[in-house]
Design a protein around this motif. Structure first.
Motif, PDB file in Angstrom:
ATOM      1  N   THR A 202     -10.363  -3.396 -38.587  1.00 36.37           N
ATOM      2  CA  THR A 202      -9.934  -2.178 -37.899  1.00 36.37           C
ATOM      3  C   THR A 202      -8.468  -1.885 -38.178  1.00 36.37           C
ATOM      4  O   THR A 202      -7.892  -1.001 -37.552  1.00 36.37           O
ATOM      5  CB  THR A 202     -10.130  -2.289 -36.378  1.00 36.37           C
ATOM      6  N   LEU A 203      -7.873  -2.612 -39.122  1.00 40.10           N
ATOM      7  CA  LEU A 203      -6.462  -2.398 -39.433  1.00 40.10           C
ATOM      8  C   LEU A 203      -6.121  -0.914 -39.648  1.00 40.10           C
ATOM      9  O   LEU A 203      -5.125  -0.435 -39.101  1.00 40.10           O
ATOM     10  CB  LEU A 203      -6.073  -3.226 -40.663  1.00 40.10           C
ATOM     11  N   PRO A 204      -6.928  -0.174 -40.416  1.00 38.49           N
ATOM     12  CA  PRO A 204      -6.594   1.247 -40.581  1.00 38.49           C
ATOM     13  C   PRO A 204      -6.507   1.978 -39.244  1.00 38.49           C
ATOM     14  O   PRO A 204      -5.596   2.782 -39.034  1.00 38.49           O
ATOM     15  CB  PRO A 204      -7.749   1.794 -41.420  1.00 38.49           C
ATOM     16  N   ALA A 205      -7.435   1.677 -38.330  1.00 37.45           N
ATOM     17  CA  ALA A 205      -7.427   2.345 -37.029  1.00 37.45           C
ATOM     18  C   ALA A 205      -6.225   1.915 -36.211  1.00 37.45           C
ATOM     19  O   ALA A 205      -5.576   2.729 -35.547  1.00 37.45           O
ATOM     20  CB  ALA A 205      -8.704   2.030 -36.275  1.00 37.45           C
ATOM     21  N   LEU A 206      -5.915   0.605 -36.276  1.00 41.60           N
ATOM     22  CA  LEU A 206      -4.756   0.104 -35.542  1.00 41.60           C
ATOM     23  C   LEU A 206      -3.488   0.798 -36.010  1.00 41.60           C
ATOM     24  O   LEU A 206      -2.648   1.215 -35.212  1.00 41.60           O
ATOM     25  CB  LEU A 206      -4.609  -1.406 -35.766  1.00 41.60           C
ATOM     26  N   VAL A 207      -3.357   0.914 -37.327  1.00 47.63           N
ATOM     27  CA  VAL A 207      -2.161   1.536 -37.883  1.00 47.63           C
ATOM     28  C   VAL A 207      -2.085   3.007 -37.480  1.00 47.63           C
ATOM     29  O   VAL A 207      -1.044   3.499 -37.066  1.00 47.63           O
ATOM     30  CB  VAL A 207      -2.148   1.373 -39.420  1.00 47.63           C
ATOM     31  N   THR A 208      -3.210   3.696 -37.551  1.00 50.26           N
ATOM     32  CA  THR A 208      -3.217   5.115 -37.206  1.00 50.26           C
ATOM     33  C   THR A 208      -2.805   5.337 -35.759  1.00 50.26           C
ATOM     34  O   THR A 208      -1.892   6.114 -35.468  1.00 50.26           O
ATOM     35  CB  THR A 208      -4.626   5.702 -37.420  1.00 50.26           C
ATOM     36  N   THR A 209      -3.468   4.633 -34.842  1.00 50.20           N
ATOM     37  CA  THR A 209      -3.126   4.841 -33.433  1.00 50.20           C
ATOM     38  C   THR A 209      -1.724   4.322 -33.138  1.00 50.20           C
ATOM     39  O   THR A 209      -0.999   4.909 -32.343  1.00 50.20           O
ATOM     40  CB  THR A 209      -4.135   4.145 -32.502  1.00 50.20           C
ATOM     41  N   GLY A 210      -1.354   3.236 -33.812  1.00 47.32           N
ATOM     42  CA  GLY A 210      -0.011   2.691 -33.620  1.00 47.32           C
ATOM     43  C   GLY A 210       1.056   3.701 -34.011  1.00 47.32           C
ATOM     44  O   GLY A 210       2.035   3.905 -33.297  1.00 47.32           O
ATOM     45  N   ILE A 211       0.846   4.370 -35.138  1.00 49.50           N
ATOM     46  CA  ILE A 211       1.835   5.355 -35.598  1.00 49.50           C
ATOM     47  C   ILE A 211       1.922   6.528 -34.624  1.00 49.50           C
ATOM     48  O   ILE A 211       3.015   6.994 -34.292  1.00 49.50           O
ATOM     49  CB  ILE A 211       1.480   5.851 -37.021  1.00 49.50           C
ATOM     50  N   LEU A 269       9.867   6.668 -43.084  1.00 52.29           N
ATOM     51  CA  LEU A 269       9.671   5.382 -43.760  1.00 52.29           C
ATOM     52  C   LEU A 269       8.429   4.669 -43.229  1.00 52.29           C
ATOM     53  O   LEU A 269       7.616   4.144 -43.988  1.00 52.29           O
ATOM     54  CB  LEU A 269      10.904   4.490 -43.560  1.00 52.29           C
ATOM     55  N   LEU A 270       8.299   4.695 -41.911  1.00 48.98           N
ATOM     56  CA  LEU A 270       7.175   4.011 -41.272  1.00 48.98           C
ATOM     57  C   LEU A 270       5.843   4.572 -41.770  1.00 48.98           C
ATOM     58  O   LEU A 270       4.939   3.834 -42.174  1.00 48.98           O
ATOM     59  CB  LEU A 270       7.280   4.201 -39.760  1.00 48.98           C
ATOM     60  N   VAL A 271       5.736   5.896 -41.757  1.00 48.35           N
ATOM     61  CA  VAL A 271       4.473   6.524 -42.159  1.00 48.35           C
ATOM     62  C   VAL A 271       4.194   6.250 -43.637  1.00 48.35           C
ATOM     63  O   VAL A 271       3.080   5.902 -44.017  1.00 48.35           O
ATOM     64  CB  VAL A 271       4.493   8.032 -41.858  1.00 48.35           C
ATOM     65  N   LEU A 272       5.243   6.371 -44.478  1.00 53.70           N
ATOM     66  CA  LEU A 272       5.042   6.124 -45.910  1.00 53.70           C
ATOM     67  C   LEU A 272       4.592   4.691 -46.149  1.00 53.70           C
ATOM     68  O   LEU A 272       3.709   4.421 -46.953  1.00 53.70           O
ATOM     69  CB  LEU A 272       6.331   6.392 -46.682  1.00 53.70           C
ATOM     70  N   PHE A 273       5.189   3.755 -45.402  1.00 48.46           N
ATOM     71  CA  PHE A 273       4.882   2.347 -45.603  1.00 48.46           C
ATOM     72  C   PHE A 273       3.437   2.038 -45.218  1.00 48.46           C
ATOM     73  O   PHE A 273       2.730   1.324 -45.917  1.00 48.46           O
ATOM     74  CB  PHE A 273       5.842   1.490 -44.785  1.00 48.46           C
ATOM     75  N   PHE A 274       3.003   2.600 -44.101  1.00 54.52           N
ATOM     76  CA  PHE A 274       1.672   2.247 -43.605  1.00 54.52           C
ATOM     77  C   PHE A 274       0.563   3.109 -44.169  1.00 54.52           C
ATOM     78  O   PHE A 274      -0.604   2.822 -43.989  1.00 54.52           O
ATOM     79  CB  PHE A 274       1.640   2.297 -42.078  1.00 54.52           C
ATOM     80  N   GLN A 275       0.954   4.191 -44.852  1.00 55.77           N
ATOM     81  CA  GLN A 275      -0.070   5.107 -45.335  1.00 55.77           C
ATOM     82  C   GLN A 275      -1.053   4.397 -46.263  1.00 55.77           C
ATOM     83  O   GLN A 275      -2.252   4.648 -46.228  1.00 55.77           O
ATOM     84  CB  GLN A 275       0.574   6.284 -46.042  1.00 55.77           C
ATOM     85  N   ARG A 276      -0.527   3.477 -47.100  1.00 58.01           N
ATOM     86  CA  ARG A 276      -1.405   2.741 -47.998  1.00 58.01           C
ATOM     87  C   ARG A 276      -2.481   2.000 -47.220  1.00 58.01           C
ATOM     88  O   ARG A 276      -3.628   1.934 -47.606  1.00 58.01           O
ATOM     89  CB  ARG A 276      -0.594   1.724 -48.809  1.00 58.01           C
ATOM     90  N   LYS A 277      -2.042   1.432 -46.090  1.00 57.36           N
ATOM     91  CA  LYS A 277      -2.995   0.693 -45.252  1.00 57.36           C
ATOM     92  C   LYS A 277      -4.060   1.631 -44.697  1.00 57.36           C
ATOM     93  O   LYS A 277      -5.225   1.282 -44.590  1.00 57.36           O
ATOM     94  CB  LYS A 277      -2.256   0.038 -44.077  1.00 57.36           C
ATOM     95  N   ILE A 278      -3.620   2.846 -44.309  1.00 54.73           N
ATOM     96  CA  ILE A 278      -4.569   3.779 -43.712  1.00 54.73           C
ATOM     97  C   ILE A 278      -5.600   4.197 -44.745  1.00 54.73           C
ATOM     98  O   ILE A 278      -6.786   4.298 -44.469  1.00 54.73           O
ATOM     99  CB  ILE A 278      -3.842   5.027 -43.168  1.00 54.73           C
ATOM    100  N   VAL A 279      -5.112   4.433 -45.966  1.00 56.42           N
ATOM    101  CA  VAL A 279      -5.998   4.976 -46.997  1.00 56.42           C
ATOM    102  C   VAL A 279      -7.035   3.945 -47.429  1.00 56.42           C
ATOM    103  O   VAL A 279      -8.181   4.266 -47.691  1.00 56.42           O
ATOM    104  CB  VAL A 279      -5.165   5.475 -48.195  1.00 56.42           C
ATOM    105  N   GLN A 280      -6.645   2.681 -47.492  1.00 61.54           N
ATOM    106  CA  GLN A 280      -7.577   1.649 -47.949  1.00 61.54           C
ATOM    107  C   GLN A 280      -8.836   1.608 -47.096  1.00 61.54           C
ATOM    108  O   GLN A 280      -8.772   1.477 -45.891  1.00 61.54           O
ATOM    109  CB  GLN A 280      -6.917   0.270 -47.864  1.00 61.54           C
TER     110      GLN A 280
END
Lengths: 289, 365
Positions: A202-211, A269-280
Motif C-alpha cells: 500500500t506504499l503508493p496509497a500511503l504516500v498519496t494520503t501522506g502528501i 521537492l517532496l512531491v517530485l521525490f515521492f512521485q516515482r513511488k506513487i507511479v510504481q
C-alpha cells in the motif's frame, strides 16, 4: 506518383496542425497555472525600484537575491521553516500511524455498526473545518496548550484522519484476501501481516494520503495564526503574512515573494521525490493477472 | 509424519446457510485425498477449517494426535497452495519461498539449502531472483508449490491449484503434481470440482454435495460402485444414464422387460432408479441376446455427438413397449450409426446400478 505524394502531403498537414494546436494549448494551460508562481518568483528577484514602478514591468531590469538574504538575516526564517517541518511531519506520521490500522480494521474485520462508522467518517470529512475553529480555541485555552506544537499537531491530525482512513480502506479492500490467508498459513501474525505484507503493497496509497496531509498542514493558516503567538513558534504561512517592512509605510513585497518561494520549495521537492513511488504499480503480479 | 482427522465438522453461517454438515474423515501418511464436488458444496470451507482460516462451528480438527481446532493457522504446521497462488508481490521468488522458514527462525544455512533443493526439484533455479510479476502463470504456480513444499509440513492443502492454468499446461502440471506428492510422505488434501483431477491424482476421493459427505472411497470404487444417485450422476463423463422405472414385484419394468432388483433390495416406493454408464451399453441383436447376462432394449437414435475416439448416441426407446419416454445414451464406434437408425443395445446385468428413487441411496450389493 504525383497523386500519391499529394495525398500523403494532405494526409500529413492535418497531423501537423493537430500537433501545433496541441502544443499551443499545452503552453497556454501551463502559463495559466504557473503565472502566479512566476509572478512571485519575478517579484522576489526584482530590486525595490522595479517592484514599485508604474506602469508595471514584468521582467526585472536588474536581478537581486537581497530579498532572500533579508528574509534570513532580519527574521528567524530558519526557525519558521523548522516549525513548519516539525508540525507537518509529525501530524502526517501520526495521521498515517493511527489511520492505517483503523482503515485495515474497517476493511477486513466484521465490526458491528461498520456502515454507521463509515457514514460518520464521511460526514466529518465533509465538515468545513473553519466551523471547528471557535470550539478548538476554547479547548486550546482550557488545556493551556496555546504556544505549544500540540495545539497544531493534534487538530491537523484529526482533520485529516477521515480522509486517510477512507482512502486507505479502499486500498486495503483492493488487495486480494488470499494474500493475507497465505501469510497466515505461512505463520505471520496480524501485526506482521500489516507491516511486512500489506504496507509494502500500500506504499503508493500511503504516500498519496501522506502528501495530502502534509500539504494541508504546511499551508494551514488560521489555526497556526491563532494558537501560536510566540515569534519562535510561528509557521511559514503566518510568518510570511506578518512580514513587515523597514518602516511602517513600506509593504515588503520583495521579501514576501521570496518567503512564498522558499515556503513552496519543500513541497515541490517532496512531491517530485515521492512521485516515482506513487507511479510504481506495486501490486502487479500478486495474483494471476 | 502425521494423520489428519476431521471429527463431525460443521460450519454454520446462519440457520439457512450451512455450508458444511457433519463431515468426518481421516487422511493418513502417503494418502492423497481429494474433496470433490460442485461449487457451493462446502469443499473449500472444509479445507479452510483444516487450515485454520475459518473456524468450524462444531467439530474437531486433529493433526497427529494434536487437537488444532482453535490453533492459529501459522502454528498448525500445514502448508497451503491457493487457486490465485497468492505470492507476495514485493518479494523475490527466493524470499517468497523462504518466508515461512524465516518466520520459524530456522538457521540461515538450512533455509538456503532447503530453498535450493526445492528450486532444483521444481526447475525454479533461474527464477529465484525475479519478482512474481515477471513470471508466467505456470511459473507462479510452481513458486506457490515450492512455498508449500519447502516447509515440509505435516499436511499439504491445495485449493484448486490447477484451475488458473490453460488446458494443455493443466494436464502437464497434473502429472508433475502426482509425482511430487508421491515422493513425500505427508498427507495431502486437494480441493477440486474437476473429476478428472480427482480420479487421476487421488488415493481417496471424498464426494461432497450440499455440505454432506456423499461417499469416501478409492477413485475406482467411486466410479464402479457409486454410493448414491448424486455420486453416480456427478462422476463419469458423459454422465451415467439414470432411468426412473416402475416397480413390478421384485423387479422393475424397462421396455416391457422385467429386470429383477438385486437381492435384499429394500425399498417401498413404487418407482426405482436404474443407472447404466454410456460406455457399458453395447450393440446387440434383439433375438440373440443372452438374457441371462444382459438386458436388450431397442430404440431410435435421435442425436449423435462425436467425442473424437467414439460417438455418443442418444436413443429414444420404442414407445409401444414403454408408457413414458425414456432416453438412453451410449458410446459406440464413430460412424456406426446415424440419426433415425433403429438399434438394439445390450445392458450387461453386472453393470447395472440401482438407486432408491426417494432417498437416492444405492440398493444392496
Amino acid at each position: 506518383m504525383s497523386s500519391a505524394s499529394t495525398s500523403s502531403e494532405s494526409g500529413r498537414s492535418p497531423q501537423l496542425w493537430k500537433g501545433i494546436i496541441f502544443g499551443i494549448l499545452i503552453v497556454c494551460l501551463v502559463a495559466f497555472c504557473l503565472a502566479p508562481v512566476m509572478w512571485q518568483w519575478l517579484t522576489s528577484v526584482k530590486v525595490n525600484a522595479d517592484i514599485e514602478t508604474t506602469p508595471n514591468i514584468y521582467f526585472p531590469s536588474r536581478y537581486t537575491l537581497s530579498h532572500y538574504a533579508e528574509l534570513f538575516s532580519r527574521r528567524p526564517f530558519w526557525s519558521y521553516l523548522g516549525n513548519s517541518v516539525l508540525v507537518s511531519v509529525l501530524s502526517t506520521l501520526l495521521c498515517l500511524g493511527v489511520g492505517t490500522p483503523a482503515a485495515y480494521a474497517i476493511a477486513r474485520l466484521r465490526l458491528p455498526g461498520k456502515s454507521i462508522l463509515l457514514g460518520l467518517l464521511l460526514i466529518v470529512s465533509l465538515f468545513p473545518y473553519i466551523l471547528l475553529f471557535l470550539g478548538l480555541l476554547e479547548i486550546v485555552s482550557a488545556l493551556r496548550v496555546g504556544n505549544n506544537y500540540l495545539a497544531l499537531i493534534v487538530p491537523y491530525t484529526a482533520i485529516n484522519l477521515p480522509l486517510t482512513i477512507l482512502v486507505m480502506r479502499s486500498f486495503f479492500q483492493q488487495l486480494p484476501l488470499d494474500l493475507e490467508d497465505a501469510a497466515k498459513v505461512d505463520g505471520y501474525n496480524t501485526q506482521q501481516i500489516l507491516t511486512q505484507i500489506l504496507l509494502p503493497l500500500t506504499l503508493p496509497a500511503l504516500v498519496t494520503t501522506g502528501i495530502l496531509t502534509f500539504i494541508f498542514a504546511w499551508n494551514e493558516f488560521l489555526f497556526a495564526l491563532t494558537f501560536m503567538s510566540q515569534e519562535t513558534l510561528k509557521t511559514v504561512p503566518v510568518a510570511t503574512a506578518q512580514l513587515s517592512g523597514a518602516s511602517q509605510f513600506e509593504t515588503p513585497y520583495g521579501p514576501m515573494a521570496a518567503a512564498t518561494i522558499v515556503g513552496t520549495i519543500p513541497l515541490v521537492l517532496l512531491v517530485l521525490f515521492f512521485q516515482r513511488k506513487i507511479v510504481q504499480g506495486l501490486t502487479a503480479g500478486a495474483v494471476k493477472g | 509424519m502425521a494423520t489428519l482427522e476431521l471429527k463431525n465438522i460443521n460450519k454454520t453461517y446462519s440457520r439457512t446457510v450451512v455450508p458444511v454438515k457433519d463431515i468426518s474423515l481421516t487422511v493418513g501418511d502417503d494418502e492423497f485425498l481429494t474433496l470433490l464436488g460442485p461449487s457451493g458444496c462446502g469443499k473449500s470451507t472444509t479445507l479452510r477449517a483444516i487450515a485454520g482460516l475459518d473456524l468450524p462451528t462444531r467439530g474437531q480438527v486433529l493433526i497427529g494426535d494434536r487437537d488444532v481446532t482453535y490453533t492459529p493457522p501459522g502454528d498448525r504446521n500445514v502448508a497451503m497452495v491457493f487457486q490465485s497462488y497468492a505470492l507476495y508481490p514485493h518479494m523475490s521468488v527466493r524470499e517468497n519461498v523462504a518466508a515461512g522458514l524465516k518466520l520459524r527462525r530456522l538457521p540461515v544455512g538450512e533455509i538456503s539449502d532447503r530453498v535450493q533443493s526445492v528450486a532444483m526439484k521444481l526447475d525454479l533455479e533461474a527464477l529465484l531472483d525475479r519478482k512474481p510479476s515477471q513470471l508466467s502463470g505456470g511459473q507462479r504456480q510452481r513458486v506457490a508449490l515450492a512455498r508449500a513444499l519447502v516447509r515440509r509440513p505435516d499436511v499439504f492443502l491445495l485449493d484448486e491449484p490447477l484451475s488458473n492454468l490453460d488446458a494443455l499446461l493443466r494436464e502437464q502440471v497434473r502429472g508433475e503434481l502426482k509425482q511430487i506428492f508421491a515422493d513425500q510422505p505427508a498427507p495431502v488434501v486437494y480441493v477440486t470440482h474437476d473429476q478428472t483431477e480427482a480420479m487421476t491424482l487421488s488415493s481417496k476421493v471424498a464426494v461432497l454435495y450440499d455440505g454432506h459427505l456423499q461417499q469416501l472411497d478409492s477413485p475406482e470404487r467411486i466410479y464402479s460402485k457409486p454410493a448414491n444417485r448424486f455420486v453416480a450422476g456427478f462422476i463419469g463423463s458423459p454422465q451415467m444414464n439414470l432411468l426412473t422405472l416402475k416397480r413390478d414385484g421384485s423387479g422393475a419394468q424397462l421396455g416391457g422387460i422385467s429386470i429383477p432388483l438385486p437381492n435384499g433390495a429394500a425399498t417401498d416406493s413404487a418407482t426405482v432408479t436404474l443407472g447404466i454408464r454410456p460406455e457399458d451399453c453395447v450393440f446387440g441383436n434383439p433375438g440373440s441376446a443372452d438374457t441371462e447376462k444382459a438386458v436388450a432394449v431397442s430404440g431410435t437414435v435421435f442425436l449423435n455427438e462425436n467425442l473424437g475416439p467414439n460417438l455418443l448416441i442418444s436413443l429414444r426407446l420404442d414407445e409401444e413397449r414403454t408408457e413414458e419416454l425414456i432416453t438412453l445414451r451410449s458410446r459406440v464406434p464413430v460412424g456406426s450409426v446415424s440419426v433415425g437408425d433403429e438399434v438394439t443395445l445390450l445392458l450387461p446385468r453386472d453393470r447395472l446400478h440401482w438407486f432408491d428413487a426417494v432417498t437416492g441411496d444405492r440398493l444392496s450389493n
